[in-house]
Design an enzyme around this catalytic site. Structure first.
Site, short mmCIF file in Angstrom:
data_model
loop_
_atom_site.label_atom_id
_atom_site.label_comp_id
_atom_site.label_asym_id
_atom_site.label_seq_id
_atom_site.Cartn_x
_atom_site.Cartn_y
_atom_site.Cartn_z
CB THR A 67 -29.93 24.64 31.00
OG1 THR A 67 -29.39 25.75 30.99
CG2 THR A 67 -31.31 24.69 31.87
NE ARG A 100 -29.89 35.48 28.84
CZ ARG A 100 -30.15 34.25 28.82
NH1 ARG A 100 -29.63 33.60 29.96
NH2 ARG A 100 -30.87 33.62 27.99
CB VAL A 101 -33.14 37.07 34.14
CG1 VAL A 101 -34.17 35.74 34.56
CG2 VAL A 101 -32.16 37.46 35.48
N GLY A 102 -32.53 34.39 32.12
CA GLY A 102 -33.20 33.67 30.93
C GLY A 102 -34.51 33.10 31.08
CG ASP A 103 -35.67 29.60 29.03
OD1 ASP A 103 -34.53 29.92 29.41
OD2 ASP A 103 -36.00 28.50 28.87
CB THR A 112 -32.57 22.93 28.06
OG1 THR A 112 -31.11 23.42 27.60
CG2 THR A 112 -33.05 21.79 27.35
N GLY A 113 -32.24 25.80 26.30
CA GLY A 113 -32.07 26.17 24.76
C GLY A 113 -32.15 27.63 24.87
N1 ASP Z 1 -32.32 28.58 28.51
C1 ASP Z 1 -30.97 28.72 29.46
C2 ASP Z 1 -31.10 30.34 29.42
O1 ASP Z 1 -31.39 30.88 28.46
C3 ASP Z 1 -30.02 28.43 28.72
C4 ASP Z 1 -29.88 26.73 28.51
O2 ASP Z 1 -31.00 26.27 28.40
O3 ASP Z 1 -28.91 26.53 28.08
O4 ASP Z 1 -30.59 30.91 30.35
#
Ligand code: ASP
Length: 305
Positions: free
Chosen positions: A171, A199-202, A222-223
Protein backbone atom coordinates in the site's frame (compact mmCIF):
# COMPACT_ATOMS: atom_id res chain seq x y z
CA UNK A 1 9.65 24.71 6.51
CA UNK A 2 7.87 22.23 4.22
CA UNK A 3 8.31 18.45 4.43
CA UNK A 4 6.86 15.45 2.63
CA UNK A 5 7.13 11.79 3.71
CA UNK A 6 5.96 8.75 1.75
CA UNK A 7 5.58 5.02 2.33
CA UNK A 8 5.32 2.03 0.02
CA UNK A 9 3.80 -0.40 2.48
CA UNK A 10 4.81 -2.28 5.61
CA UNK A 11 5.87 -5.88 5.01
CA UNK A 12 8.75 -8.24 4.45
CA UNK A 13 12.17 -7.05 3.41
CA UNK A 14 12.57 -8.30 -0.13
CA UNK A 15 16.10 -7.53 -1.35
CA UNK A 16 15.39 -7.97 -5.04
CA UNK A 17 14.35 -4.80 -6.82
CA UNK A 18 15.45 -2.55 -3.95
CA UNK A 19 17.08 0.01 -6.26
CA UNK A 20 13.82 0.36 -8.16
CA UNK A 21 11.90 0.92 -4.92
CA UNK A 22 14.33 3.64 -3.80
CA UNK A 23 14.10 5.31 -7.22
CA UNK A 24 10.29 5.37 -7.22
CA UNK A 25 10.14 6.68 -3.65
CA UNK A 26 12.56 9.48 -4.63
CA UNK A 27 10.47 10.30 -7.69
CA UNK A 28 7.33 10.51 -5.55
CA UNK A 29 9.08 12.72 -2.98
CA UNK A 30 10.38 15.00 -5.70
CA UNK A 31 6.94 15.34 -7.31
CA UNK A 32 5.41 16.37 -3.98
CA UNK A 33 8.45 18.39 -2.91
CA UNK A 34 8.38 20.49 -6.08
CA UNK A 35 4.83 21.58 -5.25
CA UNK A 36 5.78 22.45 -1.67
CA UNK A 37 8.87 24.43 -2.73
CA UNK A 38 6.72 26.54 -5.05
CA UNK A 39 4.55 27.41 -2.05
CA UNK A 40 1.85 24.91 -3.05
CA UNK A 41 -0.57 23.13 -0.73
CA UNK A 42 0.24 20.02 1.29
CA UNK A 43 -2.95 18.49 -0.16
CA UNK A 44 -1.66 18.87 -3.74
CA UNK A 45 1.76 17.55 -2.74
CA UNK A 46 0.47 14.31 -1.17
CA UNK A 47 -1.79 13.68 -4.17
CA UNK A 48 1.09 14.19 -6.64
CA UNK A 49 3.37 11.85 -4.67
CA UNK A 50 0.73 9.12 -4.43
CA UNK A 51 -0.06 9.34 -8.16
CA UNK A 52 3.58 8.48 -8.92
CA UNK A 53 3.40 5.48 -6.57
CA UNK A 54 0.07 4.37 -8.11
CA UNK A 55 1.73 4.15 -11.53
CA UNK A 56 4.54 1.92 -10.28
CA UNK A 57 3.72 -1.79 -10.80
CA UNK A 58 5.90 -2.55 -7.79
CA UNK A 59 3.38 -1.25 -5.25
CA UNK A 60 -0.06 -2.49 -4.24
CA UNK A 61 -2.00 0.54 -5.45
CA UNK A 62 -3.25 1.67 -8.84
CA UNK A 63 -1.41 -0.24 -11.55
CA UNK A 64 0.25 -2.78 -9.25
CA UNK A 65 -2.81 -3.42 -7.06
CA UNK A 66 -3.33 -7.02 -5.96
CA UNK A 67 -6.32 -9.01 -7.23
CA UNK A 68 -9.31 -10.18 -5.22
CA UNK A 69 -10.30 -13.84 -5.00
CA UNK A 70 -12.35 -13.25 -8.16
CA UNK A 71 -9.30 -11.99 -10.07
CA UNK A 72 -10.63 -8.44 -10.15
CA UNK A 73 -8.73 -5.38 -8.99
CA UNK A 74 -10.64 -3.15 -6.57
CA UNK A 75 -9.07 0.10 -5.49
CA UNK A 76 -9.41 2.21 -2.33
CA UNK A 77 -7.98 5.69 -1.71
CA UNK A 78 -8.39 8.69 0.56
CA UNK A 79 -7.09 12.26 0.71
CA UNK A 80 -7.50 14.38 3.80
CA UNK A 81 -6.79 18.07 4.21
CA UNK A 82 -5.82 19.27 7.68
CA UNK A 83 -7.52 22.56 6.85
CA UNK A 84 -11.01 22.02 8.25
CA UNK A 85 -10.42 18.24 8.46
CA UNK A 86 -11.97 17.74 5.03
CA UNK A 87 -11.68 14.33 3.39
CA UNK A 88 -12.54 12.66 0.09
CA UNK A 89 -12.37 8.91 -0.47
CA UNK A 90 -13.30 6.11 -2.83
CA UNK A 91 -13.57 2.38 -2.22
CA UNK A 92 -14.02 -0.66 -4.39
CA UNK A 93 -13.53 1.21 -7.66
CA UNK A 94 -12.36 -0.50 -10.83
CA UNK A 95 -10.62 0.76 -13.95
CA UNK A 96 -9.33 4.03 -12.48
CA UNK A 97 -5.67 4.89 -13.12
CA UNK A 98 -5.29 7.21 -10.12
CA UNK A 99 -7.78 6.38 -7.35
CA UNK A 100 -6.24 9.18 -5.28
CA UNK A 101 -7.30 11.70 -7.95
CA UNK A 102 -10.83 10.33 -7.79
CA UNK A 103 -10.76 10.67 -3.98
CA UNK A 104 -9.70 14.28 -4.53
CA UNK A 105 -12.66 14.79 -6.89
CA UNK A 106 -14.99 13.55 -4.14
CA UNK A 107 -13.43 16.13 -1.81
CA UNK A 108 -13.53 18.98 -4.30
CA UNK A 109 -16.81 18.38 -6.12
CA UNK A 110 -19.26 16.63 -3.81
CA UNK A 111 -20.69 17.22 -0.35
CA UNK A 112 -19.77 13.61 0.50
CA UNK A 113 -16.71 11.96 2.01
CA UNK A 114 -16.76 8.40 0.64
CA UNK A 115 -18.14 7.06 -2.64
CA UNK A 116 -17.94 3.39 -3.62
CA UNK A 117 -18.16 1.27 -6.75
CA UNK A 118 -20.16 2.33 -9.77
CA UNK A 119 -21.24 5.67 -8.30
CA UNK A 120 -17.64 6.65 -7.71
CA UNK A 121 -16.67 5.53 -11.21
CA UNK A 122 -19.43 7.75 -12.65
CA UNK A 123 -17.90 10.71 -10.87
CA UNK A 124 -14.62 9.92 -12.67
CA UNK A 125 -16.36 10.42 -16.01
CA UNK A 126 -18.02 13.67 -14.85
CA UNK A 127 -14.71 15.22 -13.80
CA UNK A 128 -12.33 13.78 -16.39
CA UNK A 129 -10.49 11.44 -14.02
CA UNK A 130 -8.50 9.04 -16.18
CA UNK A 131 -9.89 5.54 -16.75
CA UNK A 132 -7.61 2.56 -17.40
CA UNK A 133 -8.52 -0.74 -19.04
CA UNK A 134 -7.77 -4.19 -17.61
CA UNK A 135 -4.43 -4.41 -19.40
CA UNK A 136 -3.10 -1.50 -17.30
CA UNK A 137 -3.48 -3.44 -14.06
CA UNK A 138 -0.82 -6.10 -13.84
CA UNK A 139 -2.78 -8.59 -11.74
CA UNK A 140 -5.79 -8.53 -14.05
CA UNK A 141 -3.65 -9.43 -17.03
CA UNK A 142 -4.00 -13.03 -18.06
CA UNK A 143 -6.99 -13.69 -15.82
CA UNK A 144 -10.33 -14.67 -17.22
CA UNK A 145 -11.82 -11.34 -16.25
CA UNK A 146 -12.87 -12.46 -12.82
CA UNK A 147 -14.52 -15.78 -12.05
CA UNK A 148 -16.80 -15.48 -9.04
CA UNK A 149 -15.60 -16.91 -5.74
CA UNK A 150 -17.05 -20.45 -5.45
CA UNK A 151 -19.88 -20.89 -2.94
CA UNK A 152 -18.77 -21.84 0.58
CA UNK A 153 -15.26 -20.42 0.15
CA UNK A 154 -15.65 -17.48 2.51
CA UNK A 155 -14.12 -19.07 5.64
CA UNK A 156 -11.11 -20.35 3.70
CA UNK A 157 -10.60 -16.96 2.12
CA UNK A 158 -10.80 -15.26 5.44
CA UNK A 159 -8.16 -17.58 6.87
CA UNK A 160 -5.91 -17.10 3.84
CA UNK A 161 -6.24 -13.33 4.00
CA UNK A 162 -5.48 -13.36 7.71
CA UNK A 163 -2.33 -15.39 7.15
CA UNK A 164 -0.88 -13.64 4.14
CA UNK A 165 -1.73 -9.98 4.19
CA UNK A 166 1.48 -8.36 5.16
CA UNK A 167 3.95 -9.92 2.72
CA UNK A 168 1.70 -8.97 -0.11
CA UNK A 169 0.93 -5.45 1.02
CA UNK A 170 2.67 -2.59 -0.56
CA UNK A 171 0.00 0.00 0.00
CA UNK A 172 1.23 3.55 -0.62
CA UNK A 173 0.74 6.84 1.16
CA UNK A 174 2.08 10.33 1.80
CA UNK A 175 1.89 13.04 4.44
CA UNK A 176 3.09 16.62 4.11
CA UNK A 177 3.24 20.00 5.77
CA UNK A 178 3.39 23.08 3.55
CA UNK A 179 5.05 26.43 4.21
CA UNK A 180 1.77 27.71 5.62
CA UNK A 181 1.97 24.98 8.31
CA UNK A 182 -1.05 23.10 6.90
CA UNK A 183 -0.92 19.30 6.89
CA UNK A 184 -2.45 16.68 4.58
CA UNK A 185 -2.44 12.91 4.11
CA UNK A 186 -3.22 10.49 1.28
CA UNK A 187 -3.33 6.68 1.10
CA UNK A 188 -4.05 4.32 -1.82
CA UNK A 189 -4.28 0.52 -1.96
CA UNK A 190 -5.54 -2.57 -3.74
CA UNK A 191 -6.31 -4.08 -0.33
CA UNK A 192 -5.23 -7.61 0.55
CA UNK A 193 -4.32 -10.23 -2.01
CA UNK A 194 -7.15 -12.71 -2.50
CA UNK A 195 -9.58 -10.69 -0.39
CA UNK A 196 -13.30 -11.27 -0.70
CA UNK A 197 -14.66 -9.06 -3.50
CA UNK A 198 -16.16 -5.96 -1.96
CA UNK A 199 -13.87 -6.00 1.07
CA UNK A 200 -12.77 -2.50 2.07
CA UNK A 201 -9.79 -1.88 4.34
CA UNK A 202 -8.65 1.00 6.50
CA UNK A 203 -6.94 3.07 3.80
CA UNK A 204 -10.02 4.94 2.49
CA UNK A 205 -11.53 5.45 5.95
CA UNK A 206 -10.68 8.83 7.50
CA UNK A 207 -9.45 8.18 11.02
CA UNK A 208 -8.53 4.55 10.37
CA UNK A 209 -5.83 4.52 7.67
CA UNK A 210 -5.70 8.23 6.82
CA UNK A 211 -6.08 11.34 8.94
CA UNK A 212 -5.05 15.00 8.92
CA UNK A 213 -5.83 17.85 11.28
CA UNK A 214 -4.13 21.23 11.24
CA UNK A 215 -2.28 22.02 14.45
CA UNK A 216 -2.07 18.30 15.28
CA UNK A 217 -0.60 15.94 12.62
CA UNK A 218 -1.20 14.02 9.38
CA UNK A 219 -1.07 10.20 9.24
CA UNK A 220 -1.03 7.59 6.46
CA UNK A 221 -1.06 3.97 7.61
CA UNK A 222 -0.33 0.57 6.11
CA UNK A 223 -0.76 -2.95 7.40
CA UNK A 224 -3.45 -5.16 8.83
CA UNK A 225 -6.48 -3.15 7.70
CA UNK A 226 -9.06 -4.84 9.92
CA UNK A 227 -6.95 -4.07 13.02
CA UNK A 228 -6.33 -0.47 11.94
CA UNK A 229 -10.06 0.02 11.35
CA UNK A 230 -11.25 -1.31 14.67
CA UNK A 231 -8.64 0.66 16.59
CA UNK A 232 -9.27 3.78 14.44
CA UNK A 233 -5.50 3.93 14.39
CA UNK A 234 -4.69 7.15 12.54
CA UNK A 235 -7.14 9.15 14.63
CA UNK A 236 -5.83 7.50 17.79
CA UNK A 237 -2.39 8.95 17.02
CA UNK A 238 -3.93 12.41 16.56
CA UNK A 239 -5.83 12.11 19.86
CA UNK A 240 -2.63 11.26 21.75
CA UNK A 241 -0.93 14.28 20.16
CA UNK A 242 -3.87 16.66 20.66
CA UNK A 243 -5.03 15.65 24.13
CA UNK A 244 -2.19 13.49 25.45
CA UNK A 245 0.44 16.06 24.51
CA UNK A 246 2.67 13.32 23.13
CA UNK A 247 5.08 13.97 20.27
CA UNK A 248 4.28 12.25 16.98
CA UNK A 249 7.10 9.71 17.41
CA UNK A 250 5.87 8.60 20.81
CA UNK A 251 2.18 8.68 19.86
CA UNK A 252 2.57 6.67 16.66
CA UNK A 253 4.87 4.08 18.25
CA UNK A 254 2.48 3.67 21.17
CA UNK A 255 -0.52 3.15 18.88
CA UNK A 256 1.34 0.72 16.63
CA UNK A 257 2.93 -1.32 19.37
CA UNK A 258 0.21 -1.46 21.98
CA UNK A 259 -3.18 -0.40 20.65
CA UNK A 260 -3.66 -2.12 17.31
CA UNK A 261 -3.20 -5.84 17.81
CA UNK A 262 -2.01 -6.25 14.24
CA UNK A 263 1.17 -5.42 12.35
CA UNK A 264 1.91 -2.52 10.05
CA UNK A 265 3.39 0.93 9.93
CA UNK A 266 2.61 4.57 9.38
CA UNK A 267 4.15 7.86 8.28
CA UNK A 268 3.28 10.90 10.37
CA UNK A 269 4.15 14.58 10.02
CA UNK A 270 3.65 17.38 12.53
CA UNK A 271 2.88 21.02 11.67
CA UNK A 272 6.46 21.84 12.78
CA UNK A 273 7.88 19.49 10.16
CA UNK A 274 8.82 16.57 12.43
CA UNK A 275 8.43 13.15 10.80
CA UNK A 276 7.80 9.74 12.42
CA UNK A 277 7.81 6.48 10.44
CA UNK A 278 7.37 3.55 12.86
CA UNK A 279 6.61 0.00 11.69
CA UNK A 280 6.25 -3.39 13.38
CA UNK A 281 6.91 -5.46 10.26
CA UNK A 282 10.45 -6.41 9.14
CA UNK A 283 10.46 -3.50 6.67
CA UNK A 284 8.57 -0.51 5.35
CA UNK A 285 9.58 1.28 2.17
CA UNK A 286 9.66 4.95 3.16
CA UNK A 287 11.24 8.30 2.45
CA UNK A 288 11.39 11.95 3.48
CA UNK A 289 12.17 15.14 1.61
CA UNK A 290 12.74 18.35 3.53
CA UNK A 291 12.89 21.69 1.81
CA UNK A 292 16.31 22.27 0.22
CA UNK A 293 17.62 18.84 1.22
CA UNK A 294 18.15 15.66 -0.81
CA UNK A 295 15.50 12.91 -0.55
CA UNK A 296 16.19 10.21 2.06
CA UNK A 297 14.76 6.73 1.48
CA UNK A 298 14.95 3.38 3.30
CA UNK A 299 13.32 -0.06 3.28
CA UNK A 300 14.71 -2.10 6.17
CA UNK A 301 15.04 -1.16 9.86
CA UNK A 302 16.65 2.16 10.74
CA UNK A 303 20.34 1.79 11.60
CA UNK A 304 20.61 1.63 15.37
CA UNK A 305 17.04 0.35 15.90
N1 ASP B 1 -4.12 -1.55 5.02
C1 ASP B 1 -4.37 -2.06 3.71
C2 ASP B 1 -5.72 -2.74 3.69
O1 ASP B 1 -6.08 -3.33 4.67
C3 ASP B 1 -3.36 -3.04 3.27
C4 ASP B 1 -1.94 -2.55 3.40
O2 ASP B 1 -1.64 -1.57 4.01
O3 ASP B 1 -1.09 -3.17 2.84
O4 ASP B 1 -6.39 -2.70 2.69
Amino acid sequence: MSVIAVHGGAGLWRREGEDEVHAILREALQAGGAILRRGGKALDAVQAAVEILEDAPRFNAGRGAVATADGTVELDACVMDGVGRRAGAVACVRGIRHPVALARAVLDHTPHVLLVGAGAERLADEYGIERADDAWFQEVQGLAGGDPVPKGQAPALRRAAAQTPIEESETVGAVAVDIGGHVAAATSTGGMKGQWPGRVGDAPLPGAGTFAEDGVCAVSATGDGEAFMTSVAAHEVAVLVRHGKLGIEEASSLVLRSRIGGTGGMVVVSPRGEVAMPFTTPAMARGVLREDEQPWTAIGPDPGN
